[in-house]
Enzyme design. Structure first.
Site, short mmCIF file in Angstrom:
data_model
loop_
_atom_site.label_atom_id
_atom_site.label_comp_id
_atom_site.label_asym_id
_atom_site.label_seq_id
_atom_site.Cartn_x
_atom_site.Cartn_y
_atom_site.Cartn_z
N SER A 1 23.50 24.12 -10.74
CA SER A 1 22.79 24.41 -11.98
C SER A 1 21.41 25.01 -11.74
CB SER A 1 22.66 23.15 -12.83
OG SER A 1 23.93 22.64 -13.15
N HIS B 1 16.64 22.32 -12.88
CA HIS B 1 16.88 23.44 -13.80
C HIS B 1 15.60 24.24 -14.04
CE1 HIS B 1 20.51 21.12 -15.71
NE2 HIS B 1 20.70 21.43 -14.44
#
Length: 291
Positions: A207, A266
């Site tokens: 991610s 992230h």
């Protein structure tokens, strides 16, 4: 069928004859006006062939350039896509291998070798080695390897699909080496950010790298537009909205603490990707201006 930019020419250039030639050859094409120029688009598999054909066409020198038909859909199409994007496919293959070795996170004995820091389980508690101790012992691979670890089929599938979409765009336009360097750099930055702001723990996934690739493609495309970098409408909005939802803590509450999102990874990946996108797009724009 997705059509990509093959030629960008002044409006004064008469493309009607060349378009008729492509039609006779069975090459799907579309011409549109953008920013005071006309843009010819053809399937990705035929970009270079069409450009080579056009280089000879206005000269009337009679050079024959073979333009192959589009790759068929189905297995052949996917196999051809892998051949055109070998590094994207290779990184996904490594991810699948690690998923098998770690049994999608269930095999903690295997996970500990890929985790950011080493750990041991005693009863209901996990004890993590300090990062300095981990690096002093020469285990530098841990800065990178968490990006290949996934927890569950859905986690793996979603990240794999997004990496295929974003990674191959960069591989087509910038090449395999830049994609490799960007992916590894975003992985290290995301993992460090998660460790610094989230503390020691067991975390992993692509991610952080995906948000890095997203930021890179997004801003690179803004500064140096190219059809190959164009993301489907709503993708940037969707991923940024998902990031905000994760940061809000709603996911943690809804899962009653059984699912924890690596928010720092992230954000760290996205910031790094925006920086490389700005730099890369600026350099590409300068090259185009000087061409």
């Amino acid at each position: 069928m997705e059509l990509l930019e093959a030629l960008r020419l002044p409006l004064s250039e008469d493309l009607s004859g060349f378009v008729m030639l492509l039609q006779r050859l069975g090459v799907p094409c579309r011409v549109s006006e953008e920013a005071g120029e006309q843009v010819l688009r053809v399937p990705e598999a035929q970009l270079e062939q069409v450009r080579e054909l056009y280089r000879h066409y206005p000269l009337g020198d009679g050079v024959a350039v073979e333009v192959s038909p589009p790759h068929p859909a189905g297995r052949g199409g996917f196999a051809q896509a892998l051949l055109r994007h070998p590094l994207t496919g290779l990184l996904l293959l490594v991810t699948l291998i690690v998923a098998g070795l770690t049994q999608l996170g269930d095999n903690l004995g295997a996970v500990r070798w890929f985790n950011f820091t080493d750990f041991r389980i005693e009863g209901d508690y996990a004890y993590f080695a300090p990062l300095a101790q981990t690096l002093d012992s020469g285990q530098w691979w841990r800065l990178l390897t968490p990006m290949f670890v996934h927890f569950g089929v859905l986690h793996l599938a979603m990240n794999g699909l997004w990496f295929w979409e974003l990674g191959r765009r960069i591989e087509v336009r910038q090449g395999a080496v830049p994609l490799l360097l960007l992916s590894l750099s975003f992985g290290v930055v995301a993992n460090l950010a998660q460790y610094v702001f989230g503390g020691p723990g067991i975390f992993g996934g692509l991610s952080g790298v995906l948000y890095g690739l997203l930021g890179h493609c997004w801003l690179y495309q803004k500064l140096a537009p190219d059809e190959r970098y164009r993301l489907p409408r709503g993708v940037v909005v969707l991923m940024l909205a998902w990031l905000l939802v994760c940061l809000s803590g709603i996911i943690d509450l809804a899962s009653f603490g059984t699912l924890s999102i690596a928010n720092a990874a992230h954000v760290g990946g996205l910031v790094a990707g925006c920086i490389t996108g700005l730099l890369g797009g600026w350099l590409a724009r300068r090259r185009l201006a000087g061409a």
